[in-house]
Design a protein around this motif. Structure first.
Motif, PDB file in Angstrom:
ATOM      1  N   GLU A 187       0.889  -1.318   0.072  1.00 47.74           N
ATOM      2  CA  GLU A 187      -0.294  -0.049  -0.180  1.00 47.74           C
ATOM      3  C   GLU A 187       0.903   1.363  -0.043  1.00 47.74           C
ATOM      4  N   ILE A 243      -5.397   2.613 -10.509  1.00 46.75           N
ATOM      5  CA  ILE A 243      -5.013   1.618  -9.503  1.00 46.75           C
ATOM      6  C   ILE A 243      -5.614   0.299  -9.606  1.00 46.75           C
ATOM      7  N   ARG A 289      -5.451  -4.200  -5.246  1.00 47.68           N
ATOM      8  CA  ARG A 289      -5.291  -3.708  -3.846  1.00 47.68           C
ATOM      9  C   ARG A 289      -5.049  -2.212  -3.799  1.00 47.68           C
ATOM     10  N   ASN A 290      -4.996  -1.654  -2.708  1.00 51.19           N
ATOM     11  CA  ASN A 290      -5.091  -0.317  -2.556  1.00 51.19           C
ATOM     12  C   ASN A 290      -3.676   0.361  -2.430  1.00 51.19           C
ATOM     13  N   ASP A 320      -5.580  12.399  -3.620  1.00 48.30           N
ATOM     14  CA  ASP A 320      -6.150  11.662  -4.772  1.00 48.30           C
ATOM     15  C   ASP A 320      -5.999  12.453  -6.316  1.00 48.30           C
ATOM     16  N   ARG A 338      -9.616   4.117  -8.933  1.00 49.66           N
ATOM     17  CA  ARG A 338      -9.249   2.904  -8.383  1.00 49.66           C
ATOM     18  C   ARG A 338     -10.391   1.905  -8.654  1.00 49.66           C
ATOM     19  N   ALA A 375     -11.714  -1.847  -7.772  1.00 44.81           N
ATOM     20  CA  ALA A 375     -11.295  -2.956  -6.779  1.00 44.81           C
ATOM     21  C   ALA A 375     -12.536  -3.945  -6.734  1.00 44.81           C
ATOM     22  N   ASP A 411     -15.112  -5.765  -4.382  1.00 46.75           N
ATOM     23  CA  ASP A 411     -15.692  -5.317  -2.944  1.00 46.75           C
ATOM     24  C   ASP A 411     -16.083  -6.561  -2.067  1.00 46.75           C
ATOM     25  N   THR A 433      -7.049  -7.741   4.280  1.00 50.18           N
ATOM     26  CA  THR A 433      -8.072  -6.881   3.946  1.00 50.18           C
ATOM     27  C   THR A 433      -9.266  -7.849   3.629  1.00 50.18           C
ATOM     28  N   LYS A 445     -13.622   8.130  -7.927  1.00 48.26           N
ATOM     29  CA  LYS A 445     -12.278   7.722  -7.645  1.00 48.26           C
ATOM     30  C   LYS A 445     -12.056   6.421  -7.220  1.00 48.26           C
ATOM     31  N   LEU A 446     -13.562   5.689  -6.908  1.00 48.27           N
ATOM     32  CA  LEU A 446     -13.479   4.234  -6.470  1.00 48.27           C
ATOM     33  C   LEU A 446     -14.517   3.792  -7.469  1.00 48.27           C
ATOM     34  N   THR A 499     -16.218   0.026  -7.932  1.00 50.28           N
ATOM     35  CA  THR A 499     -16.085  -1.494  -7.349  1.00 50.28           C
ATOM     36  C   THR A 499     -16.861  -2.321  -8.563  1.00 50.28           C
TER      37      THR A 499
END
Lengths: 326, 335
Positions: free
Chosen positions: A102, A121, A124-125, A131, A137, A139, A141, A173, A303-304, A306
């Motif tokens: 990370e 990304i 993983r974070n 930001d 990112r 990812a 969930d 995580t 920004k994220l 899922t």
């Protein structure tokens, strides 16, 4: 497939030469004839899931005619930082990073930002306080995966079940979040509870060892209605232990897990485990979508992002296994 | 009474008994044994079964440590052996004797690499075996092409899950290896030679012992033991996981040897005591799983128990303890 590749290769090489001459975000007018050049720094190939993740990104890039520069970091951050610097020096259109750890990314991402190259990304974070250093990112969930597994199990057992839990590595995580999501759903059913929980470190042999002990601690397994494993490997190990205790896994004791690796489809097809929630390796598509949107000048990219995997059961297992087996 | 307490076996056995007794309180099912399908079935058998791989490694490790060396590569050799077995079983060369011979050859070859680095080139054992510890897992991953290689072969699987004489096969295999090595050590001069070359290599050399050959041989034995452990672990899950098979198991093996009272500086070892050390480690793991303690406390509990066992074995700590109890007469019951 090979034909398509031959067709795309010269196109990609052409794009590569062009992008060094005039590289600025505004120049790409949507579907121009110029292929995008994207650098992808992958952690390595430590698991079969990771391999299918890499394959999926490569296939998606080939499908879209993107020239993907793939770099395998062999589980080392310094290799990833080197790769990102190389991508910046080559003047790629965008960079995708699946970080191994990370922390420690700020300097190299600042370099990419100065060069005007967007960074996505995946998986993983990264711990970043600023930001603006990355575009978005992508990812999975993990909490939702836990919920899905629990929902499937509660439906299959009508909400009455004594569950034993095989946790992933303590502190990971994926383990913490899957546990959380699963518990949330279980809490709504008063006749369902987790009677035993222990870490089996995400491995098959530990899964088997821990399950062996659980069976003995719960009256030869008579008291256990289902196993909830944080990954498929532990589920396969648990199935072995249940078999050796003279019980029928998938029948006497249900097994539900997460990941959807190839081996679990065989286990499900054989009736040894019951369901798995896919940890989707298909992160390439959303990543390329975000990059293309950004290069077209869009600014409303979250920004994220899922992504969620589906639940697979024994019903489609044989079919899926045939599809996924190489 | 004092004679009994000063016996080398006393403390390790006491520690093992205490850990097992803890289960009387935590989970009484622990001592339940029954015969199922012609084999004994129960947690105590599980402890024996799960400790077999570590026991095999510890047998080889005892000899290496007795010469003043150490073998960090055994965990990686386990991974290589597993990968070789799984891939052979998936190829057309899948006859059992061939696979077993290939696995033993791999272990022997790895041991010979370690042995020659240490005895011929005079590299420090911890460094020499570190090379293979790191590279070995890479080799295993290469053989497996980064995947977990699984196989379907019931005959090979029986090495890990079959039973002999009513006991799990790994237990029987470990017991046979133990008896063979113990016999070679205590009924021939070999054990004496090994201890002598660990205790004082120069004096042993002047006495006409070929210290180099002895050091070379113990690494070969260690490699062979690791290969057998590798087969047991691979057969147990019918798959070879290059990343995790035997991971950190070399440290458990070293710990078992130390719990058995051997000196890491060499010159003294006892295989029966090492075996008790192995059982202490595994009994603790099984106890933790059975007791329902939260997983985050696992490692702390393990290290505390080990610390206590090691402290009780330390002569100076025991002397201080005796001094305390003599002065105040209050700790008498504890030691």
């Amino acid at each position: 497939m090979r034909f398509l590749f031959c067709l795309l290769l010269p196109l990609a090489l052409l794009g590569c030469g062009e992008s060094t001459e005039k590289k600025s975000a505004g120049d790409t007018n949507g579907d121009s004839n110029k292929a995008l050049v994207i650098g992808f720094s992958q952690v390595g190939s430590e698991s079969s899931w990771r391999t299918s993740f890499s394959e999926s990104v490569k296939a998606e890039a080939a499908r879209r005619g993107i020239d993907l520069k793939f770099s395998d970091a062999q589980q080392k951050q310094e290799n990833q930082i080197k790769a990102i610097r190389n991508f910046v020096a080559q003047g790629v259109d965008a960079i995708i990073v699946a970080p191994v750890v990370e922390t420690g990314w700020k300097p190299v991402l600042t370099e990419a930002k100065r060069a005007g190259i967007p960074v996505v990304i995946v998986d993983r974070n990264m711990a970043l306080d600023d930001d603006s250093l990355f575009l978005t990112r992508i990812a999975s969930d993990f909490v939702e995966e836990g919920r899905k597994a629990a929902n499937w199990l509660m439906e299959a057992t009508n909400g009455t079940c004594n569950i034993v839990e095989l946790q992933g590595t303590v502190g990971a995580t994926a383990a913490i979040d899957r546990m959380k999501g699963f518990k949330e759903v279980i809490a709504e059913h008063e006749n369902a509870r987790i009677i035993r929980t222990q870490t089996a470190e995400f491995t098959r042999s530990k899964g088997k060892e821990v399950m062996e002990a659980f069976i003995k601690a719960e009256q030869g397994g008579k008291n256990i209605c289902a196993v909830w494993a944080h990954n498929d490997e532990m589920a396969i190990g648990a199935a072995l232990a249940i078999k050796e205790a003279g019980l029928d896994p998938g029948d006497d004791i249900l097994i539900v897990s997460v990941d959807a690796v190839t081996d679990i489809f065989k286990a499900m097809a054989d009736g040894d485990t019951n369901a798995t929630v896919e940890l989707s390796p298909h992160m390439g598509g959303p990543a390329f979508d975000a990059i293309e949107a950004h290069l077209q000048g869009k600014t409303d990219i979250p920004k994220l992002i899922t992504i969620n995997g589906d639940v697979f059961t024994q019903a489609t297992a044989a079919e899926e296994y045939a599809k996924r087996k190489k | 009474m004092t004679n009994l307490m000063q016996h080398r076996l006393f403390l390790p056995l006491l520690a093992l008994a205490l850990i097992l007794l803890a289960n009387l309180v935590l989970s009484p099912e622990f001592f339940h044994l029954e015969v199922k399908d012609g084999r004994v079935y129960g947690s105590l058998v599980d402890v024996l079964n799960r400790s077999a791989p570590c026991a095999l490694l510890a047998i080889g490790m005892s000899l290496v440590i007795a010469t003043g060396g150490i073998d960090l590569s055994v965990g990686a050799i386990v991974a290589i052996t597993g990968a070789v077995c799984a891939n052979l079983l998936n190829s057309s060369f899948d006859t059992l004797p061939l696979v077993i011979l290939a696995a033993l050859a791999v272990g022997l070859a790895a041991g010979m690499v370690n042995g020659s680095l240490v005895s011929i080139f005079g590299i420090q054992p911890i460094v020499a075996t570190l090379v293979l510890m790191v590279a070995g897992r890479g080799i295993a991953q290469l053989i497996n092409s980064g995947q977990i290689a699984t196989f379907q072969n019931d005959t090979f699987a029986s090495i890990g899950i079959g039973s002999l004489l009513g006991l799990p096969a790994p237990v029987v295999i470990a017991a046979v290896v133990f008896l063979l090595v113990q016999f070679a050590m205590r009924f021939t001069a070999l054990g004496l030679f090994i201890e002598a070359s660990g205790c004082n290599p120069r004096a042993s050399h002047y006495l006409g012992l070929n210290v180099r050959v002895i050091k070379f041989l113990v690494y070969c034995v260690s490699g062979l033991c690791a290969a057998i452990a590798g087969m047991v672990i691979t057969a147990d899950i019918q798959g070879a996981d290059a990343n995790n098979a035997g991971l950190w198991l070399e440290l458990d093996a070293i710990l078992a040897v130390v719990l058995g009272g051997a000196a890491l500086s060499g010159g003294r070892f006892s295989l029966p005591l090492t075996m008790i050390g192995v059982l202490i480690i595994q009994a603790m793991s099984t106890t933790i799983i059975m007791s329902g303690i939260e997983p985050k406390y696992n490692l702390i509990i393990k290290s505390l128990v080990i610390l206590v066992v090691l402290l009780l074995q330390s002569p100076s700590f025991r002397q201080q303890l005796r001094g305390l109890s003599g002065a105040r007469n209050s700790l008498g019951g504890k030691a």
